[in-house]
Design a protein around this motif. Sequence first.
Motif, PDB file in Angstrom:
ATOM      1  N   VAL A  18       9.296 -29.102  31.953  1.00  0.00           N
ATOM      2  CA  VAL A  18       8.491 -29.125  33.171  1.00  0.00           C
ATOM      3  C   VAL A  18       7.463 -27.993  33.117  1.00  0.00           C
ATOM      4  O   VAL A  18       7.802 -26.855  32.777  1.00  0.00           O
ATOM      5  CB  VAL A  18       9.385 -28.986  34.429  1.00  0.00           C
ATOM      6  CG1 VAL A  18       8.555 -28.891  35.695  1.00  0.00           C
ATOM      7  CG2 VAL A  18      10.375 -30.134  34.505  1.00  0.00           C
ATOM      8  N   THR A  23       0.127 -29.376  39.103  1.00  0.00           N
ATOM      9  CA  THR A  23      -0.630 -30.501  38.555  1.00  0.00           C
ATOM     10  C   THR A  23      -0.744 -30.333  37.051  1.00  0.00           C
ATOM     11  O   THR A  23      -0.668 -29.220  36.536  1.00  0.00           O
ATOM     12  CB  THR A  23      -2.056 -30.582  39.160  1.00  0.00           C
ATOM     13  OG1 THR A  23      -2.731 -29.346  38.896  1.00  0.00           O
ATOM     14  CG2 THR A  23      -2.021 -30.838  40.650  1.00  0.00           C
ATOM     15  N   ASP A  24      -0.928 -31.447  36.358  1.00  0.00           N
ATOM     16  CA  ASP A  24      -1.080 -31.412  34.907  1.00  0.00           C
ATOM     17  C   ASP A  24      -2.544 -31.600  34.576  1.00  0.00           C
ATOM     18  O   ASP A  24      -3.095 -32.678  34.724  1.00  0.00           O
ATOM     19  CB  ASP A  24      -0.235 -32.518  34.254  1.00  0.00           C
ATOM     20  CG  ASP A  24      -0.358 -32.510  32.739  1.00  0.00           C
ATOM     21  OD1 ASP A  24      -0.935 -31.558  32.179  1.00  0.00           O
ATOM     22  OD2 ASP A  24       0.141 -33.463  32.122  1.00  0.00           O
ATOM     23  N   ALA A  33       5.699 -33.665  33.250  1.00  0.00           N
ATOM     24  CA  ALA A  33       6.407 -33.283  34.470  1.00  0.00           C
ATOM     25  C   ALA A  33       5.862 -31.949  34.987  1.00  0.00           C
ATOM     26  O   ALA A  33       5.592 -31.029  34.218  1.00  0.00           O
ATOM     27  CB  ALA A  33       7.900 -33.176  34.189  1.00  0.00           C
ATOM     28  N   THR A  34       5.696 -31.873  36.308  1.00  0.00           N
ATOM     29  CA  THR A  34       5.193 -30.659  36.954  1.00  0.00           C
ATOM     30  C   THR A  34       6.118 -30.263  38.107  1.00  0.00           C
ATOM     31  O   THR A  34       7.032 -31.003  38.470  1.00  0.00           O
ATOM     32  CB  THR A  34       3.772 -30.864  37.520  1.00  0.00           C
ATOM     33  OG1 THR A  34       3.848 -31.819  38.584  1.00  0.00           O
ATOM     34  CG2 THR A  34       2.797 -31.325  36.447  1.00  0.00           C
ATOM     35  N   SER A  36       5.530 -30.337  41.151  1.00  0.00           N
ATOM     36  CA  SER A  36       5.410 -31.239  42.304  1.00  0.00           C
ATOM     37  C   SER A  36       6.513 -32.295  42.328  1.00  0.00           C
ATOM     38  O   SER A  36       6.803 -32.860  43.374  1.00  0.00           O
ATOM     39  CB  SER A  36       4.037 -31.908  42.337  1.00  0.00           C
ATOM     40  OG  SER A  36       3.850 -32.696  41.171  1.00  0.00           O
ATOM     41  N   GLN A  37       7.152 -32.548  41.196  1.00  0.00           N
ATOM     42  CA  GLN A  37       8.254 -33.507  41.153  1.00  0.00           C
ATOM     43  C   GLN A  37       9.566 -32.894  41.658  1.00  0.00           C
ATOM     44  O   GLN A  37      10.538 -33.613  41.847  1.00  0.00           O
ATOM     45  CB  GLN A  37       8.434 -34.036  39.735  1.00  0.00           C
ATOM     46  CG  GLN A  37       7.234 -34.867  39.296  1.00  0.00           C
ATOM     47  CD  GLN A  37       7.278 -35.175  37.821  1.00  0.00           C
ATOM     48  OE1 GLN A  37       6.555 -34.583  37.029  1.00  0.00           O
ATOM     49  NE2 GLN A  37       8.149 -36.097  37.445  1.00  0.00           N
ATOM     50  N   PHE A  38       9.574 -31.575  41.878  1.00  0.00           N
ATOM     51  CA  PHE A  38      10.796 -30.889  42.270  1.00  0.00           C
ATOM     52  C   PHE A  38      10.682 -30.136  43.589  1.00  0.00           C
ATOM     53  O   PHE A  38      11.686 -29.937  44.272  1.00  0.00           O
ATOM     54  CB  PHE A  38      11.226 -29.914  41.158  1.00  0.00           C
ATOM     55  CG  PHE A  38      11.495 -30.618  39.859  1.00  0.00           C
ATOM     56  CD1 PHE A  38      12.737 -31.167  39.610  1.00  0.00           C
ATOM     57  CD2 PHE A  38      10.490 -30.783  38.919  1.00  0.00           C
ATOM     58  CE1 PHE A  38      12.987 -31.852  38.427  1.00  0.00           C
ATOM     59  CE2 PHE A  38      10.729 -31.460  37.730  1.00  0.00           C
ATOM     60  CZ  PHE A  38      11.979 -32.001  37.493  1.00  0.00           C
ATOM     61  N   ASP A  40       8.524 -29.978  47.162  1.00  0.00           N
ATOM     62  CA  ASP A  40       7.540 -30.582  48.066  1.00  0.00           C
ATOM     63  C   ASP A  40       7.357 -29.666  49.274  1.00  0.00           C
ATOM     64  O   ASP A  40       7.689 -30.011  50.393  1.00  0.00           O
ATOM     65  CB  ASP A  40       8.012 -31.974  48.494  1.00  0.00           C
ATOM     66  CG  ASP A  40       6.951 -32.699  49.310  1.00  0.00           C
ATOM     67  OD1 ASP A  40       5.769 -32.306  49.246  1.00  0.00           O
ATOM     68  OD2 ASP A  40       7.310 -33.649  50.038  1.00  0.00           O
ATOM     69  N   GLY A 181      16.830 -28.415  38.308  1.00  0.00           N
ATOM     70  CA  GLY A 181      15.987 -29.355  39.044  1.00  0.00           C
ATOM     71  C   GLY A 181      16.074 -29.218  40.553  1.00  0.00           C
ATOM     72  O   GLY A 181      15.449 -29.982  41.278  1.00  0.00           O
TER      73      GLY A 181
END
Length: 186
Positions: A18, A23-24, A33-34, A36-38, A40, A181
């Motif tokens: 990650v 953002t990527d 994966a960044t 933002s997926q973990f 919010d 995570g």
Amino acid sequence: MSGPVSGRVILLNKPFGVLSQFTDKGTSGSARATLSQFVDVPGVYPAGRLDRDSEGLLVLTDDGRLQAQIADPKFKKPKTYLVQVERIPDDAALSVLRTGVDLKDGKARPAKVRRIEAPSLWERDPPVRFRKSVPDCWLELTITEGRNRQVRRMTAAIGHPTLRLVRWSVGEWSLDGIESGTWRDA
């Protein structure tokens, strides 16, 4: 750290693979994966970085002063890592880390280091490569700077490449009780 924390502080156990950003902006064509997926939570940003191929504690905050204090080496905030290395370093190799190993960008500050039993950690995806012919060892390593890929470069400089790198703590914050995570407020 001087003074009370005035903003929000989040402790994330960043998984392997990650990026330490929301953002990527990479040019690889495939999305990576960044954070933002973990996480919010609006308005928080990482205080310092953790390489994509490293795992563990990433501190996020909306307090710019705190962010600078964590990330800037002049504040000498200790960061402790659990490091799996190839082969078993002898006392002479560990002594080099304790006195300050020479790196291409200058001598690293002395580190605290000791051999430890294999820690009880989550499974890594993908798993670390295993070679029957090459033993490995775990170290607990504490540094007070944060140069690019510093721990990996330090262990390589003493002839023991890093296989797995988990940041366990930053200052008074640690991963205790935080699964890979997931995150919690500090």
